[in-house]
Design a protein around this motif. Sequence first.
Motif, PDB file in Angstrom:
ATOM      1  N   VAL A  17       0.885  -1.168   0.000  1.00  0.00           N
ATOM      2  CA  VAL A  17       0.000   0.000   0.000  1.00  0.00           C
ATOM      3  C   VAL A  17       0.917   1.211   0.000  1.00  0.00           C
ATOM      4  CG1 VAL A  17      -1.827   1.251   1.184  1.00  0.00           C
ATOM      5  CG2 VAL A  17      -1.761  -1.247   1.301  1.00  0.00           C
ATOM      6  N   GLY A  20       4.297   4.245  -4.323  1.00  0.00           N
ATOM      7  CA  GLY A  20       4.097   4.369  -5.761  1.00  0.00           C
ATOM      8  C   GLY A  20       5.287   4.982  -6.489  1.00  0.00           C
ATOM      9  N   THR A  22       6.035   7.821  -7.601  1.00  0.00           N
ATOM     10  CA  THR A  22       6.606   9.130  -7.240  1.00  0.00           C
ATOM     11  C   THR A  22       7.088   9.155  -5.794  1.00  0.00           C
ATOM     12  OG1 THR A  22       4.445   9.909  -6.546  1.00  0.00           O
ATOM     13  CG2 THR A  22       5.062  10.366  -8.834  1.00  0.00           C
ATOM     14  N   GLN A  24       9.178   8.432  -2.216  1.00  0.00           N
ATOM     15  CA  GLN A  24      10.597   8.384  -1.859  1.00  0.00           C
ATOM     16  C   GLN A  24      11.017   6.964  -1.491  1.00  0.00           C
ATOM     17  OE1 GLN A  24      11.767  10.202   1.877  1.00  0.00           O
ATOM     18  NE2 GLN A  24      13.800  10.653   1.106  1.00  0.00           N
ATOM     19  N   ALA A  45      -2.035  -1.465  -3.761  1.00  0.00           N
ATOM     20  CA  ALA A  45      -2.773  -0.203  -3.953  1.00  0.00           C
ATOM     21  C   ALA A  45      -1.662   0.827  -3.806  1.00  0.00           C
ATOM     22  CB  ALA A  45      -3.845  -0.051  -2.883  1.00  0.00           C
ATOM     23  N   PHE A  46      -0.957   1.041  -4.906  1.00  0.00           N
ATOM     24  CA  PHE A  46       0.349   1.694  -4.827  1.00  0.00           C
ATOM     25  C   PHE A  46       0.313   3.205  -4.678  1.00  0.00           C
ATOM     26  CE2 PHE A  46       1.023  -2.234  -7.266  1.00  0.00           C
ATOM     27  CZ  PHE A  46       2.077  -2.790  -6.576  1.00  0.00           C
ATOM     28  N   ASP A  47      -0.849   3.796  -4.968  1.00  0.00           N
ATOM     29  CA  ASP A  47      -0.835   5.257  -5.077  1.00  0.00           C
ATOM     30  C   ASP A  47      -2.178   5.819  -4.635  1.00  0.00           C
ATOM     31  OD1 ASP A  47       1.145   7.114  -7.235  1.00  0.00           O
ATOM     32  OD2 ASP A  47      -0.681   7.993  -6.381  1.00  0.00           O
ATOM     33  N   ASN A  94       2.248   9.258   7.200  1.00  0.00           N
ATOM     34  CA  ASN A  94       2.099   8.747   8.569  1.00  0.00           C
ATOM     35  C   ASN A  94       0.655   8.664   9.084  1.00  0.00           C
ATOM     36  OD1 ASN A  94       4.781   9.141   8.134  1.00  0.00           O
ATOM     37  ND2 ASN A  94       5.142  10.484   9.882  1.00  0.00           N
ATOM     38  N   HIS A  97      -1.102   5.196   8.651  1.00  0.00           N
ATOM     39  CA  HIS A  97      -0.514   3.916   9.085  1.00  0.00           C
ATOM     40  C   HIS A  97      -1.445   3.116  10.001  1.00  0.00           C
ATOM     41  CE1 HIS A  97       3.865   5.550   8.428  1.00  0.00           C
ATOM     42  NE2 HIS A  97       3.175   5.462   7.320  1.00  0.00           N
ATOM     43  N   GLU A 114       5.742   1.315   7.841  1.00  0.00           N
ATOM     44  CA  GLU A 114       6.700   2.403   7.981  1.00  0.00           C
ATOM     45  C   GLU A 114       6.587   3.041   9.369  1.00  0.00           C
ATOM     46  OE1 GLU A 114       9.208   3.588   7.097  1.00  0.00           O
ATOM     47  OE2 GLU A 114       9.588   2.784   5.131  1.00  0.00           O
ATOM     48  N   THR A 141      10.246  -0.655   9.644  1.00  0.00           N
ATOM     49  CA  THR A 141      11.459  -0.490   8.837  1.00  0.00           C
ATOM     50  C   THR A 141      12.412   0.572   9.388  1.00  0.00           C
ATOM     51  OG1 THR A 141       9.947   0.662   7.355  1.00  0.00           O
ATOM     52  CG2 THR A 141      10.791  -1.454   6.618  1.00  0.00           C
ATOM     53  N   TRP A 190       3.886  17.217   3.300  1.00  0.00           N
ATOM     54  CA  TRP A 190       3.074  16.525   4.307  1.00  0.00           C
ATOM     55  C   TRP A 190       3.855  16.295   5.609  1.00  0.00           C
ATOM     56  CZ3 TRP A 190       4.820  11.968   6.176  1.00  0.00           C
ATOM     57  CH2 TRP A 190       5.556  11.112   5.364  1.00  0.00           C
ATOM     58  N   ASP A 205      10.178  11.698  12.474  1.00  0.00           N
ATOM     59  CA  ASP A 205      10.717  11.371  11.145  1.00  0.00           C
ATOM     60  C   ASP A 205      12.175  10.926  11.225  1.00  0.00           C
ATOM     61  OD1 ASP A 205      10.001  11.308   8.375  1.00  0.00           O
ATOM     62  OD2 ASP A 205      11.356  12.984   8.028  1.00  0.00           O
TER      63      ASP A 205
HETATM   64  P1  NAD Z   1       5.896  10.093  -0.378  1.00  0.00           P
HETATM   65  O1  NAD Z   1       4.955  11.228  -0.168  1.00  0.00           O
HETATM   66  O2  NAD Z   1       7.115  10.303  -1.200  1.00  0.00           O
HETATM   67  O3  NAD Z   1       5.095   8.858  -1.027  1.00  0.00           O
HETATM   68  C1  NAD Z   1       3.892   8.378  -0.459  1.00  0.00           C
HETATM   69  C2  NAD Z   1       3.289   7.338  -1.399  1.00  0.00           C
HETATM   70  O4  NAD Z   1       2.101   6.810  -0.817  1.00  0.00           O
HETATM   71  C3  NAD Z   1       2.874   7.899  -2.765  1.00  0.00           C
HETATM   72  O5  NAD Z   1       3.102   6.913  -3.752  1.00  0.00           O
HETATM   73  C4  NAD Z   1       1.375   8.156  -2.581  1.00  0.00           C
HETATM   74  O6  NAD Z   1       0.665   8.184  -3.811  1.00  0.00           O
HETATM   75  C5  NAD Z   1       1.002   6.951  -1.747  1.00  0.00           C
HETATM   76  N1  NAD Z   1      -0.219   7.102  -0.945  1.00  0.00           N
HETATM   77  C6  NAD Z   1      -0.568   8.119  -0.135  1.00  0.00           C
HETATM   78  N2  NAD Z   1      -1.728   7.859   0.487  1.00  0.00           N
HETATM   79  C7  NAD Z   1      -2.118   6.630   0.059  1.00  0.00           C
HETATM   80  C8  NAD Z   1      -3.223   5.793   0.351  1.00  0.00           C
HETATM   81  N3  NAD Z   1      -4.171   6.157   1.201  1.00  0.00           N
HETATM   82  N4  NAD Z   1      -3.301   4.586  -0.283  1.00  0.00           N
HETATM   83  C9  NAD Z   1      -2.340   4.189  -1.160  1.00  0.00           C
HETATM   84  N5  NAD Z   1      -1.262   4.947  -1.445  1.00  0.00           N
HETATM   85  C10 NAD Z   1      -1.150   6.134  -0.852  1.00  0.00           C
HETATM   86  O7  NAD Z   1       6.271   9.560   1.050  1.00  0.00           O
HETATM   87  P2  NAD Z   1       7.601   8.740   1.454  1.00  0.00           P
HETATM   88  O8  NAD Z   1       8.699   9.699   1.690  1.00  0.00           O
HETATM   89  O9  NAD Z   1       7.789   7.625   0.523  1.00  0.00           O
HETATM   90  O10 NAD Z   1       7.161   8.234   2.902  1.00  0.00           O
HETATM   91  C11 NAD Z   1       6.208   7.214   3.093  1.00  0.00           C
HETATM   92  C12 NAD Z   1       6.371   6.667   4.499  1.00  0.00           C
HETATM   93  O11 NAD Z   1       7.684   6.123   4.616  1.00  0.00           O
HETATM   94  C13 NAD Z   1       6.258   7.696   5.610  1.00  0.00           C
HETATM   95  O12 NAD Z   1       5.604   7.129   6.715  1.00  0.00           O
HETATM   96  C14 NAD Z   1       7.688   8.024   5.993  1.00  0.00           C
HETATM   97  O13 NAD Z   1       7.821   8.402   7.350  1.00  0.00           O
HETATM   98  C15 NAD Z   1       8.352   6.707   5.744  1.00  0.00           C
HETATM   99  N6  NAD Z   1       9.775   6.796   5.423  1.00  0.00           N
HETATM  100  C16 NAD Z   1      10.608   5.944   6.068  1.00  0.00           C
HETATM  101  C17 NAD Z   1      11.956   5.938   5.818  1.00  0.00           C
HETATM  102  C18 NAD Z   1      12.818   4.933   6.505  1.00  0.00           C
HETATM  103  O14 NAD Z   1      14.035   5.070   6.491  1.00  0.00           O
HETATM  104  N7  NAD Z   1      12.252   3.909   7.085  1.00  0.00           N
HETATM  105  C19 NAD Z   1      12.492   6.858   4.906  1.00  0.00           C
HETATM  106  C20 NAD Z   1      11.615   7.717   4.232  1.00  0.00           C
HETATM  107  C21 NAD Z   1      10.250   7.670   4.502  1.00  0.00           C
END
Ligand code: NAD
Length: 390
Positions: A17, A20, A22, A24, A45-47, A94, A97, A114, A141, A190, A205
Amino acid sequence: MINGIKPLDRSLRWGMVGGGGTSQIGYIHRSAALRDNTFTLVAGAFDIDAARGRAFGESLGVAGERCYPDYQTLFRQEAERADGIEAVSIATPNNTHFAICKAALESGLHAVCEKPLCFTTAEAKELAALSKQRNKIIGVTYGYSGHQLIQQARSMIAEGLLGDIRIVNMSFSHGFHNEAVELDNPSTRWRVDPKFVGPSYVLGDLATHPLFLAETMLPELKIKRLMCSRQSFVKTRAPLEDNAFVLMEYNNGAVGSLWCSAVNCGSMHGQKIRVIGSKASLEWWDEQPNQLRYEIQGEPVRILERGMGYLAPRALEEDRIGGGHPEGLFEAWSNLYRRFAVAMDATDRGDKTLLADFWYPDVDAGVAGVQWVERCVESADAGAIWVDFE
Ligand code: NAD
């Protein structure tokens, strides 16, 4: 040594979930989960944008009908299939989750979630109870905790090489958000909005990462009380902090400090942990993850190198290439996902013997992180006072 042979005789059917095209963090989840063939990506459900998510899933080789518009449909329809997913990773902002993790457990899935797991200790404990009740694990993670030299430090401390532990000094302080970069960057936007991140920015974070490294190296050390001061140097981020200092007192009389910051200009990452005992100290820095400094009082510094035969068995177990070659964040994550798969399989088989002494960042690690952030915010908002951890 890990040489590609699967630790299980099967590959777990896995979905995602979020994460996607885009995002990170989505790629490292896939890279880590797929590397040792312990998981096969079959659904998602990637995005948040359903059409974009479907196109992305298909580009990864997931069948179009298994790229779902949202997590509820994913869990419902996969549960109806004989070959439905057994585990899901949650890599969304967040604020989602808790609900997604809860729904995953209720659908009979193992979850990798996450950090932070959720916003309140009450919610985190609810997830922990549900995980126990449904007999499904939650892995969290905290990526670098899977690095071999973190396991090396754990072994050396357990062996008593540092003497009595006195001080734990931690930081995660980068400079990338020294200005309001969120104005142009949705992935940062966000992170500084309480609607999406709850009560904190850098405490949740960033700080939870070195905090968990300390928990991994020092499993016996428990925080008794803490004091936190937090600041919003980019004013539009208030009440969320972009810098914070935390002091901690532990059960054995040791003390700790943690500095987390997104405004430490010029610093790339600055995730460090230094553990100081009565005889010696250990220091690890994520920008040079293959070296662990071992400093015995009165002797020249020793630099322990990853992958070398003089390391503890625990640190060599997950060596993938041998000393001299660097291993970093991606390998550490792969080690965690490998462990998640082993824990999921053992849980499904009811293998209590294996699980009794099997380490991975589990739901308790998730709960501890959430509780720590909650206490820090409580302390900071009351004027940086000492608050009991429990
Ligand atoms: P991001 O904004 O870059 O990407 C979020 C992704 O989730 C996008 O693909 C978005 O379309 C999708 N998304 C959002 N809401 C959704 C939903 N309801 N259903 C399905 N898809 C949904 O965010 P990110 O930087 O990738 O961070 C995501 C999570 O990972 C956060 O909780 C962040 O704290 C965590 N994170 C952890 C680490 C680590 O080292 N463990 C590093 C970076 C981010």
